[in-house]
Design a protein around this motif. Structure first.
Motif, PDB file in Angstrom:
ATOM      1  N   CYS A  24       1.003  -1.419  -0.050  1.00 54.23           N
ATOM      2  CA  CYS A  24       0.201   0.051   0.316  1.00 54.23           C
ATOM      3  C   CYS A  24       0.376   1.362   0.034  1.00 54.23           C
ATOM      4  CB  CYS A  24      -1.107  -0.038   1.011  1.00 54.23           C
ATOM      5  SG  CYS A  24      -0.100   0.183   2.961  1.00 54.23           S
ATOM      6  N   ASP A  25       2.067   1.359   0.195  1.00 56.00           N
ATOM      7  CA  ASP A  25       3.197   2.149   0.228  1.00 56.00           C
ATOM      8  C   ASP A  25       3.108   2.710  -0.960  1.00 56.00           C
ATOM      9  OD1 ASP A  25       3.115   2.024   3.261  1.00 56.00           O
ATOM     10  OD2 ASP A  25       4.550   1.035   3.349  1.00 56.00           O
ATOM     11  N   LEU A  26       3.239   1.745  -1.600  1.00 54.50           N
ATOM     12  CA  LEU A  26       3.715   1.917  -3.132  1.00 54.50           C
ATOM     13  C   LEU A  26       3.372   3.296  -4.088  1.00 54.50           C
ATOM     14  CD1 LEU A  26       5.097  -1.341  -4.386  1.00 54.50           C
ATOM     15  CD2 LEU A  26       6.155   0.918  -2.827  1.00 54.50           C
ATOM     16  N   GLU A  27       1.869   3.323  -3.486  1.00 56.59           N
ATOM     17  CA  GLU A  27       0.604   4.383  -4.071  1.00 56.59           C
ATOM     18  C   GLU A  27       0.623   5.975  -3.182  1.00 56.59           C
ATOM     19  OE1 GLU A  27      -0.819   2.927  -6.444  1.00 56.59           O
ATOM     20  OE2 GLU A  27      -0.070   1.042  -5.738  1.00 56.59           O
ATOM     21  N   ASP A  28       1.830   5.901  -1.737  1.00 55.98           N
ATOM     22  CA  ASP A  28       2.038   7.188  -1.587  1.00 55.98           C
ATOM     23  C   ASP A  28       3.044   7.940  -2.290  1.00 55.98           C
ATOM     24  OD1 ASP A  28       2.514   9.545   0.504  1.00 55.98           O
ATOM     25  OD2 ASP A  28       1.487   8.202   1.558  1.00 55.98           O
ATOM     26  N   ALA A  29       2.856   8.755  -3.047  1.00 60.04           N
ATOM     27  CA  ALA A  29       4.554   9.007  -3.426  1.00 60.04           C
ATOM     28  C   ALA A  29       5.007  10.117  -2.900  1.00 60.04           C
ATOM     29  CB  ALA A  29       4.002  10.366  -5.112  1.00 60.04           C
ATOM     30  N   LYS A  30       4.748  10.676  -1.839  1.00 62.67           N
ATOM     31  CA  LYS A  30       5.116  11.705  -0.741  1.00 62.67           C
ATOM     32  C   LYS A  30       5.896  10.816   0.424  1.00 62.67           C
ATOM     33  CE  LYS A  30       4.401  15.307   2.470  1.00 62.67           C
ATOM     34  NZ  LYS A  30       5.130  14.768   3.587  1.00 62.67           N
ATOM     35  N   LEU A  31       5.225   9.901   0.851  1.00 63.08           N
ATOM     36  CA  LEU A  31       6.022   8.848   1.406  1.00 63.08           C
ATOM     37  C   LEU A  31       7.302   8.290   0.572  1.00 63.08           C
ATOM     38  CD1 LEU A  31       4.736   6.059   4.070  1.00 63.08           C
ATOM     39  CD2 LEU A  31       5.906   5.082   2.281  1.00 63.08           C
ATOM     40  N   LEU A  32       6.796   7.527  -0.624  1.00 61.22           N
ATOM     41  CA  LEU A  32       7.889   7.064  -0.997  1.00 61.22           C
ATOM     42  C   LEU A  32       9.403   8.548  -1.268  1.00 61.22           C
ATOM     43  CD1 LEU A  32       6.162   4.782  -3.739  1.00 61.22           C
ATOM     44  CD2 LEU A  32       7.090   4.279  -2.293  1.00 61.22           C
ATOM     45  N   GLU A  33       9.096   9.894  -1.405  1.00 64.77           N
ATOM     46  CA  GLU A  33      10.126   9.993  -1.670  1.00 64.77           C
ATOM     47  C   GLU A  33      10.372  10.670  -0.693  1.00 64.77           C
ATOM     48  OE1 GLU A  33      10.665  14.845  -2.834  1.00 64.77           O
ATOM     49  OE2 GLU A  33       8.367  14.060  -1.876  1.00 64.77           O
ATOM     50  N   GLU A  34      10.150  10.522   0.927  1.00 66.95           N
ATOM     51  CA  GLU A  34      11.418  10.141   2.048  1.00 66.95           C
ATOM     52  C   GLU A  34      11.151   9.255   2.366  1.00 66.95           C
ATOM     53  OE1 GLU A  34       8.028  11.026   5.294  1.00 66.95           O
ATOM     54  OE2 GLU A  34       7.160  13.438   4.301  1.00 66.95           O
ATOM     55  N   TYR A  35      10.709   8.509   1.362  1.00 67.46           N
ATOM     56  CA  TYR A  35      12.064   7.115   1.835  1.00 67.46           C
ATOM     57  C   TYR A  35      13.223   6.796   1.475  1.00 67.46           C
ATOM     58  CZ  TYR A  35      12.306   1.813   2.632  1.00 67.46           C
ATOM     59  OH  TYR A  35      12.513   0.797   2.648  1.00 67.46           O
ATOM     60  N   ARG A  36      13.145   7.132  -0.262  1.00 72.20           N
ATOM     61  CA  ARG A  36      14.078   7.142  -0.917  1.00 72.20           C
ATOM     62  C   ARG A  36      15.120   8.377  -0.216  1.00 72.20           C
ATOM     63  NH1 ARG A  36      10.043   6.869  -5.157  1.00 72.20           N
ATOM     64  NH2 ARG A  36      10.475   8.634  -5.226  1.00 72.20           N
ATOM     65  N   HIS A  37      14.536   9.237   0.727  1.00 64.05           N
ATOM     66  CA  HIS A  37      15.568  10.138   1.365  1.00 64.05           C
ATOM     67  C   HIS A  37      17.133   9.784   2.510  1.00 64.05           C
ATOM     68  CE1 HIS A  37      17.471  14.122   2.675  1.00 64.05           C
ATOM     69  NE2 HIS A  37      16.808  13.899   3.102  1.00 64.05           N
ATOM     70  N   HIS A  38      15.405   8.807   3.114  1.00 63.32           N
ATOM     71  CA  HIS A  38      15.674   8.341   4.159  1.00 63.32           C
ATOM     72  C   HIS A  38      16.787   6.743   4.483  1.00 63.32           C
ATOM     73  CE1 HIS A  38      15.371  11.461   7.162  1.00 63.32           C
ATOM     74  NE2 HIS A  38      14.364  12.026   6.504  1.00 63.32           N
ATOM     75  N   TYR A  39      16.144   6.215   2.848  1.00 59.24           N
ATOM     76  CA  TYR A  39      16.389   4.653   3.221  1.00 59.24           C
ATOM     77  C   TYR A  39      17.607   4.100   2.279  1.00 59.24           C
ATOM     78  CZ  TYR A  39      14.008   5.382   7.519  1.00 59.24           C
ATOM     79  OH  TYR A  39      13.080   5.929   8.427  1.00 59.24           O
ATOM     80  N   ASN A  40      18.287   3.284   2.163  1.00 63.36           N
ATOM     81  CA  ASN A  40      18.922   2.910   1.185  1.00 63.36           C
ATOM     82  C   ASN A  40      19.224   1.195   1.243  1.00 63.36           C
ATOM     83  OD1 ASN A  40      20.866   2.489   3.215  1.00 63.36           O
ATOM     84  ND2 ASN A  40      21.967   3.497   1.923  1.00 63.36           N
ATOM     85  N   ALA A  41      17.398   0.737   1.993  1.00 62.82           N
ATOM     86  CA  ALA A  41      17.914  -0.812   1.973  1.00 62.82           C
ATOM     87  C   ALA A  41      16.583  -1.057   2.700  1.00 62.82           C
ATOM     88  CB  ALA A  41      18.107  -1.378   3.062  1.00 62.82           C
ATOM     89  N   ALA A  42      16.024  -1.522   1.621  1.00 58.98           N
ATOM     90  CA  ALA A  42      14.369  -2.589   1.964  1.00 58.98           C
ATOM     91  C   ALA A  42      13.639  -3.943   2.203  1.00 58.98           C
ATOM     92  CB  ALA A  42      13.435  -1.802   0.768  1.00 58.98           C
ATOM     93  N   THR A  43      12.877  -4.036   3.036  1.00 63.79           N
ATOM     94  CA  THR A  43      12.346  -5.331   3.836  1.00 63.79           C
ATOM     95  C   THR A  43      10.708  -4.808   3.796  1.00 63.79           C
ATOM     96  OG1 THR A  43      14.306  -5.392   5.142  1.00 63.79           O
ATOM     97  CG2 THR A  43      12.307  -6.201   5.479  1.00 63.79           C
ATOM     98  N   ALA A  44      10.281  -6.492   3.375  1.00 66.37           N
ATOM     99  CA  ALA A  44       8.912  -5.860   2.923  1.00 66.37           C
ATOM    100  C   ALA A  44       8.135  -6.357   4.653  1.00 66.37           C
ATOM    101  CB  ALA A  44       7.999  -7.515   2.318  1.00 66.37           C
ATOM    102  N   GLU A  45       7.442  -5.966   5.168  1.00 70.64           N
ATOM    103  CA  GLU A  45       6.867  -4.991   6.482  1.00 70.64           C
ATOM    104  C   GLU A  45       6.615  -7.036   7.065  1.00 70.64           C
ATOM    105  OE1 GLU A  45       4.411  -3.271   9.960  1.00 70.64           O
ATOM    106  OE2 GLU A  45       3.969  -2.762   7.842  1.00 70.64           O
ATOM    107  N   ASN A  46       5.086  -7.724   5.693  1.00 70.71           N
ATOM    108  CA  ASN A  46       4.365  -8.605   5.910  1.00 70.71           C
ATOM    109  C   ASN A  46       5.312  -9.953   4.388  1.00 70.71           C
ATOM    110  OD1 ASN A  46       3.477  -9.190   8.796  1.00 70.71           O
ATOM    111  ND2 ASN A  46       3.235  -7.129   8.122  1.00 70.71           N
TER     112      ASN A  46
END
Length: 358
Positions: A24-46
């Protein structure tokens, strides 16, 4: 919060900084922009946990996992696969009969290979690291004397249905001379290596600084890697390459000295280390600490600062520090205000403290 200093850029000379992501996060452009700003590794929560990938034998539902893996690749983030073999959130078909009794050792092993081949093989070359096994060890009261054998502490039968080690029970059902229920540990890592030879293979655990786990985990890593070195398919690389320290801490029993001791113990194996699910709570679900009091906020700042100082000290061994939640509102432990960003997604003093201390 793209106007703030970037977490991953601040710590780029030490280790990667990660967080969790959901479809669901992939539909939120603002959230994804902040994510890319702070993080360079991703883990699926569930979305990449076994039960969501294969609810029934022969049935695989990769849609949501595909979206996350593709998004990470498109945005240049390391993708962490979480997880393959776990006592929780796994489909019963893997190791149980319809009546809940364990499959035989041979049946469970065949199912494990089928599952890992289908799952890991699908993403081979796209996943940086896999949490191959999650939370294999029992909890402990701390009162008993350690037996000296890590296999004595692998989950098995228990009164708590959520903590039963079904993989152990299945592998014990039909075990011959010299075999043991804990043999599933080697097979899980072996199949993961077989079907994705380039991924870094991790063992992941919580309360990893507790005495019995601090001792048992490195013993397991060393023994499994020795077994692999004597295997005809040995490829020159350790089979268990990394140890994941979940680091779900709290204000009552977290002891930085014990965490240091765990880091020292784990690094002696030669394995890479990652902090895989980090948060730090106050209060409890029945007595929430949200928002934090001034004293609690100071304690949170002090603890995060101490932990990041420790991580930087051990940074030659630490690959990644991953937070388990983007902010307090989105945390699975939101009652305890455990993260660097509050429920309004505003940075806490702890955020500024760890950045200013670099």
């Amino acid at each position: 919060m793209t106007n703030l200093p970037s977490l991953c850029k601040t710590f780029e000379e030490y280790f990667k900084i990660g967080n969790i992501i959901s479809p669901c996060d992939l539909e939120d452009a603002k959230l994804l922009e902040e994510y890319r700003h702070h993080y360079n590794a991703a883990t699926a929560e569930n979305a990449m946990k076994p039960v969501y990938v294969t609810p029934k034998k022969g049935v695989y539902e990769f849609g949501e996992a595909d979206r996350i893996v593709e998004w990470a690749a498109q945005n240049g983030l390391l993708m962490v696969g979480h997880t393959l073999v776990w006592h929780g959130q796994s489909a019963p078909w893997l190791n149980m009969k319809e009546d809940g009794s364990p499959l035989t050792r041979a049946e469970a092993k065949a199912n494990m290979e089928e599952f890992i081949k289908a799952y890991v093989g699908r993403y081979s070359g796209k996943i940086y690291s896999w949490d191959v096994i999650n939370e294999a060890f029992i909890d402990s009261s701390g009162d008993e004397k350690y037996t000296g054998n890590w296999r004595d502490y692998i989950r098995r039968e228990t009164d708590n249905p959520r903590a039963v080690g079904h993989w152990f029970l299945a592998y014990a059902n039909g075990a011959g001379e010299g075999e043991h229920g804990s043999d599933y540990v080697f097979d899980a890592f072996y199949f993961a290596r077989k079907y994705d030879p380039k991924a870094v293979l991790y063992y992941n655990e919580y309360n990893e600084e507790f005495d019995h786990k601090c001792t048992a985990i490195p013993q397991m890593v060393n023994e499994i890697n020795e077994q692999w070195r004597n295997h005809p398919e040995y490829d020159g690389m350790p089979l268990i390459e990394g140890i994941g320290m979940q680091s779900h801490h709290n204000h009552i029993c977290t002891n930085v000295d014990k965490i240091r001791a765990a880091l020292e113990s784990f690094t002696k194996t030669g394995a890479k280390i990652s902090i895989t699910e980090m948060d730090f709570t106050h209060g409890s679900s029945s007595e929430p600490a949200n928002p934090l009091t001034a004293e609690q906020s100071q304690n949170l700042t002090k603890m995060y600062t101490a932990l990041f100082n420790l991580y930087r000290e051990f940074s030659p061994h630490i690959e990644r520090v991953t937070f388990w939640g983007l902010n307090d509102k989105r945390s699975w432990r939101s009652w305890g205000s455990p993260l660097l960003f509050d429920s309004n997604n505003q940075p806490k003093d702890a955020f500024h403290a760890i950045l200013n201390n670099v």
